[in-house]
Design an enzyme around this catalytic site. Structure first.
Site, PDB file in Angstrom:
ATOM      1  N   LYS A  73       0.861  -1.185   0.000  1.00 53.56           N
ATOM      2  CA  LYS A  73       0.000   0.000   0.000  1.00 53.56           C
ATOM      3  C   LYS A  73       0.898   1.237   0.000  1.00 53.56           C
ATOM      4  O   LYS A  73       1.915   1.271   0.707  1.00 53.56           O
ATOM      5  CB  LYS A  73      -0.890  -0.024   1.248  1.00 53.56           C
ATOM      6  CG  LYS A  73      -1.962   1.072   1.294  1.00 53.56           C
ATOM      7  CD  LYS A  73      -2.848   0.916   2.534  1.00 53.56           C
ATOM      8  CE  LYS A  73      -3.993   1.921   2.573  1.00 53.56           C
ATOM      9  NZ  LYS A  73      -4.861   1.732   3.749  1.00 53.56           N
ATOM     10  N   SER A 148      -9.785   1.705   2.498  1.00 55.82           N
ATOM     11  CA  SER A 148      -8.867   2.474   1.683  1.00 55.82           C
ATOM     12  C   SER A 148      -7.799   1.641   0.978  1.00 55.82           C
ATOM     13  O   SER A 148      -7.235   2.076  -0.022  1.00 55.82           O
ATOM     14  CB  SER A 148      -8.170   3.518   2.554  1.00 55.82           C
ATOM     15  OG  SER A 148      -7.350   2.893   3.522  1.00 55.82           O
ATOM     16  N   SER A 172     -10.067  -0.627   6.757  1.00 54.90           N
ATOM     17  CA  SER A 172      -9.418  -0.436   5.453  1.00 54.90           C
ATOM     18  C   SER A 172      -8.688  -1.649   4.904  1.00 54.90           C
ATOM     19  O   SER A 172      -8.246  -1.628   3.756  1.00 54.90           O
ATOM     20  CB  SER A 172      -8.446   0.754   5.516  1.00 54.90           C
ATOM     21  OG  SER A 172      -9.162   1.957   5.414  1.00 54.90           O
TER      22      SER A 172
END
Lengths: 472, 475
Positions: A73, A148, A172
């Site tokens: 990420k 996210s 997330s």
């Protein structure tokens, strides 16, 4: 795609890691332009790392993730490699240091392939808040992958890498895992180092793995977990043994089937949870139907605590030292112009919310009250865990939703995290495991929640569900 | 300076002191003054995204040492974030202790016997240092600003007194005594000129017995002299306004050393809302009782105790000697004096020469060995060197590191052997019977006559006191 376990085994047996990297690169180049999973693909770095892994194996090193491609990420700092948090304010910034979790992956022989898309500063549930465009759900490109950590979940669903890392502040990891049909773990707060993880809400943020199966997720978590002296909130113990317990089953375990972790979800989701409960019962677990009303308060507490911390964490993006700078008449003008141009609407909304919640005269009514609710949530979980070993519920109220369907109404988007937020408030671990299919044949995530450091038991239960799902 | 009759000053001080740790408060960067700009920095003290603070144990230890020296209680404490934007503060918040400081509720006794309460002494991090070029030299209107982050994250302890002081001189005495304590604990080098200690003064005035008046805070005073002048100025300003029928506006003020006056920095209404909240990147600080006991046991004697110890070597100290002892302890020379006396130096002489000659040559103290000091004092005490000669020898030893006996010889301070002096005095007494008679009858002025004669005969090699002693012995 081959599992991380199988890749590590064959690379350890002498097969070149370069083969794994080329396979991953091919999968990325096949769909990345369409799906926008990776913001940056580090081809050269991955190939160089593959050579190093081969050399280390030749030297006789034992590497648990030998040659396993991993997607990161883009809120994890990687030395010399762009790290943007999907924000214009960090566009072009290359950190001078690497996050502890990434160091541990490298030490274990994993090969970072690049950086994946996210909602800007991890604020969102669909990746629609990325400054660099949304990631599309590989299972249905008209729908969101969740967020996210949408990019890291999509990387698994699209077969680009067998494992990836995300971060979970209010769901997330678990929510995109559910929407993309992969496994996602939000570990106990403090189990995984936050050093080098760009903060959204420090008291809630926790890094965890995505994988196509429970065993790969467990193995990845074993590699990244354990005390780090660079993170003061890191738990003192070493990494737990997880893979060894995957076949422990659920016989004799008491499982709380929680009304508030299902209420409000679509019928297909509720049915999947009910089916999962029956699987656990059939495997020898005792099911206890229970209600924990305090969990419903979590969402509002979260949307005060997380923005409050974010308003402070994001103050440093001021144009002075790194990232974007937009000139102004004076320092304050430069700060303002930089932040106005650099942050997206959702980030600005949360900074304003958080600033307000912490302000003199409002602190007690908002932030102070939210902290009390957080304590209530912690106590409610503790009370439940006095009776049961873990809890089961839905990860999300629905399967993956179409783009644009919730962007007009922030509250509708926030409600997507209603089942995942309580674990973050409590600092407890939770796992989302794919179980069943819903609307449009899209995957559904079932969530397993446990008390602090109960990862081994949770993953054993997740394994039971995964085995049942495969057998169907 | 004192206020007009019928007015009383009320002063409280906030003293920031940099701790002399090896590394910064939350990272491993060196805590060193004077390095090249931005050479002592890392992701943590630059506030780079993803970095996290880790508390420095040595800083905690020094903070506790300060607390114990100030009779505070040490309690479990927490860190908060103080949020405001400023370019030299990399995270745009400062990590500081807020409602739960490590040390609270202590006191400091001043040499004049007054007691100042200590409300708290807490840990926090320092900011970087800005240099504003062009314009006024302050941030507003500057053409450009340069920031050096070497100081960013340097550990500070902020010591907050109660509003207990009643004159600028008392405030100065408090600051000086506190400085001595900080040096004694090893927490600070006490170098005001390098910014190791900085003072904020809260000043108000009132009619004696009346409730506290509205206060103004004067920020960033960096010398004892500025502190005293700024307080005197500010209190007088308040009295002038109040006597004129005006009201004091609560505000933060800036002291200009050049102009000798304070001016408004910001009013209460313009004050930042710091939005304090618990720092989520750190955990509670709870030093174990064992750790606290170790720190307490390792505390060296504080200046007050050291002054008392030093005074015990003179039987009935004069007020000049009390002052001298203060100077000696301030200069960390008390051990030196005690050692000299233990090796046979005269106590009164040791105190006098240390507080004057050695204090004046303190920068070259390394040149003066204990042996040289004792030897010089013994030569003076025995009359082999006159007071003037002894001072000259001492100054030269300090300047050059030479041997006092050799210096005395080279300067022609070779003293007369006492029997030589005795013979000389005997012959002079015989040669000047009238003068001798008058001296014996009690005319002390005649001593000077004989000293003159001795000096003439010895070309100034003799010691006046030794001559008088010789004359008295014959009376």
């Amino acid at each position: 795609m081959t599992s991380a376990h199988d890749i590590a085994a064959r690379v350890a047996a002498g097969s070149s890691a370069t083969t794994e990297v080329e396979t991953s690169l091919a999968a990325i180049s096949q769909r990345n332009a369409e799906l926008n999973v990776f913001l940056y693909v580090d081809e050269e770095g991955a190939r160089a790392a593959a050579h190093q892994v081969d050399e280390r194996i030749a030297r006789g090193e034992k590497l648990p993730l030998a040659g396993v491609p991993v997607a990161l990420k883009d809120n994890l700092c990687t030395e010399g490699i762009p790290t943007t948090c999907s924000s214009k304010i960090l566009e072009g910034w290359r950190p001078p240091y690497t996050a502890t979790v990434v160091e541990r992956l490298l030490a274990a022989g994993a090969i970072p392939m690049g950086k994946t898309n996210l909602d800007e500063f991890a604020m969102g549930s669909s990746t629609e808040n990325s400054a660099f465009g949304p990631t599309l759900n590989p299972l249905d490109p008209r729908r969101v992958p969740g967020g996210s950590s949408g990019g890291s979940a999509a990387a698994i669903a699209a077969g680009m890498t067998p494992i990836s890392l995300g971060s979970d502040t209010g769901g997330s990891i678990r929510q995109p895992a559910a929407l993309c049909g992969v496994v996602g773990i939000k570990p106990t707060y403090g189990l995984v180092s936050r050093y080098g993880v760009i903060a959204f809400a420090s008291s809630l943020d926790q890094v965890g793995p995505f994988a196509a199966n429970v065993a790969d997720a467990a193995l990845t978590l074993e590699v990244i977990a354990g005390h780090d002296r660079m993170d003061s909130t890191s738990l003192p113990e070493t990494s737990p043994s997880l893979v060894a317990h995957l076949k422990d089953g659920v016989a004799g375990r008491r499982v709380g089937y929680v009304k508030e972790l299902v209420d409000g979800s679509d019928p297909d989701v509720a049915a999947a949870v009910a089916a999962a409960v029956e699987v656990l019962r059939a495997q020898g677990a005792t099911i206890v139907e229970m209600s924990i009303p305090e969990l419903q308060l979590g969402l509002s507490a979260y949307y005060l605590i997380a923005p409050a911390e974010a308003s402070s964490n994001l103050a440093r993006y001021d144009g002075v030292r790194f990232g974007l700078r937009v000139d102004g008449d004076d320092v304050a003008g430069m700060n303002e112009a930089t932040r106005t141009a650099g942050f997206g609407a959702e980030v600005k909304r949360r900074i304003m919310l958080g600033t307000y919640a912490l302000s003199a005269g409002y602190f007690d009514a908002y932030y102070g009250q939210a902290l009390k609710v957080r304590t209530l949530t912690i106590n409610a979980f503790q009370k439940a865990y006095a009776d049961v070993d873990f809890l089961i519920g839905a990860t999300t109220p629905s399967v993956a939703f179409p783009f644009g369907s919730k962007t007009k109404d922030p509250m509708a988007m926030y409600l997507n995290d209603v089942f995942t937020i309580p674990s973050n408030l409590a600092g407890d671990p939770a796992v989302s495991v794919p179980f069943g299919r819903g609307e449009a044949n899209l995957p559904i995530g079932v969530q397993l929640l446990g008390p602090g450091r109960s990862e081994a038991g949770l993953l054993a239960a997740a394994q039971v569900l995964e085995d049942a799902e495969r057998a169907r | 300076m004192s206020l007009p009759d019928g007015w009383e000053m009320v002063i409280g001080l906030e003293v920031h002191t940099e701790l002399q740790t090896k590394t910064k408060l939350f990272c491993g960067c060196a805590n060193a003054f004077g390095a090249d700009a931005n050479s002592q920095v890392c992701p943590v003290c630059l506030g780079l995204p993803g970095s996290l603070p880790v508390l420095n144990e040595q800083a905690v230890e020094l903070a506790m040492a300060i607390g114990f020296a100030l009779h505070c209680s040490v309690a479990p404490s927490t860190f908060h974030r103080k949020n405001y934007f400023y370019p030299d503060m990399p995270k745009d918040y400062q990590i500081s202790q807020y409602d739960l400081p490590i040390n609270s509720n202590g006191y400091l006794d001043l040499p004049d016997g007054s007691r100042v309460t200590i409300e708290r002494a807490h840990l926090e991090e320092d900011t970087g240092k800005s240099t504003h070029l062009g314009g006024s030299g302050r941030i507003h209107g500057a053409d450009r600003s340069l920031v050096d982050y070497n100081r960013s994250g340097v550990p500070l302890v902020e010591i907050v007194s109660g509003p207990d002081m009643r004159s600028a001189a008392q405030a100065r005495a408090y600051a000086a005594e506190l400085r001595g304590i900080l040096i004694a604990t090893g927490a600070s080098d006490g170098r005001l000129e390098e910014g190791s200690m900085r003072f904020d003064a809260n000043v108000s005035v009132r009619r004696p017995g009346a409730p506290l008046g509205t206060r103004c805070e004067i920020k960033n005073l960096n010398s004892l002299r500025s502190l005293q002048r700024a307080i005197d100025y500010e209190a007088a300003r308040h009295v002038a306004i109040l006597e004129d029928g005006g009201k004091i506006r609560q505000e933060t003020r800036h002291w200009s050393e050049d102009l000798g006056e304070t001016s408004t920095m910001r009013t209460k209404e313009e004050a930042d809302d710091y939005r304090y909240f618990l720092e989520p990147d750190l955990v509670e600080l709870s030093p174990s009782i064992e750790w606290q006991d170790r720190v307490r046991a390792a505390l060296p004697p504080m200046p007050a105790e050291r002054r008392a110890t030093l005074l015990t070597i003179v039987s009935e100290p004069t007020s000049a000697q009390r002052d001298a002892v203060g100077v000696i302890v301030d200069l960390q020379l008390d051990r030196f004096v005690l050692d000299a006396v233990a090796q046979g130096a005269d106590a009164a002489l040791a105190i006098a020469r240390t507080s004057n000659e050695i204090a004046a040559g303190i920068d070259s103290l390394a040149n003066l060995s204990l042996d040289s000091f004792v030897t010089t004092l013994q030569l003076e005490a025995s009359g082999s060197l006159s007071a003037t000669q002894a001072k000259t020898v001492l100054a030269e030893v300090l300047a050059t590191g030479g041997d006092p006996v050799a210096i005395a010889a080279a300067r022609g301070f070779e003293q007369l052997a006492s029997d030589t002096l005795s013979d000389l005095v005997a012959s002079l007494v015989e040669a000047h019977p009238d003068e001798w008679h008058r001296f014996r009858e009690g005319d002390e002025k005649l001593a000077q006559f004989f000293i003159g004669q001795v000096m003439k005969a010895t070309k100034g090699q003799a010691n006046g006191k030794a001559v008088i002693a010789e004359l008295n012995a014959r009376r």
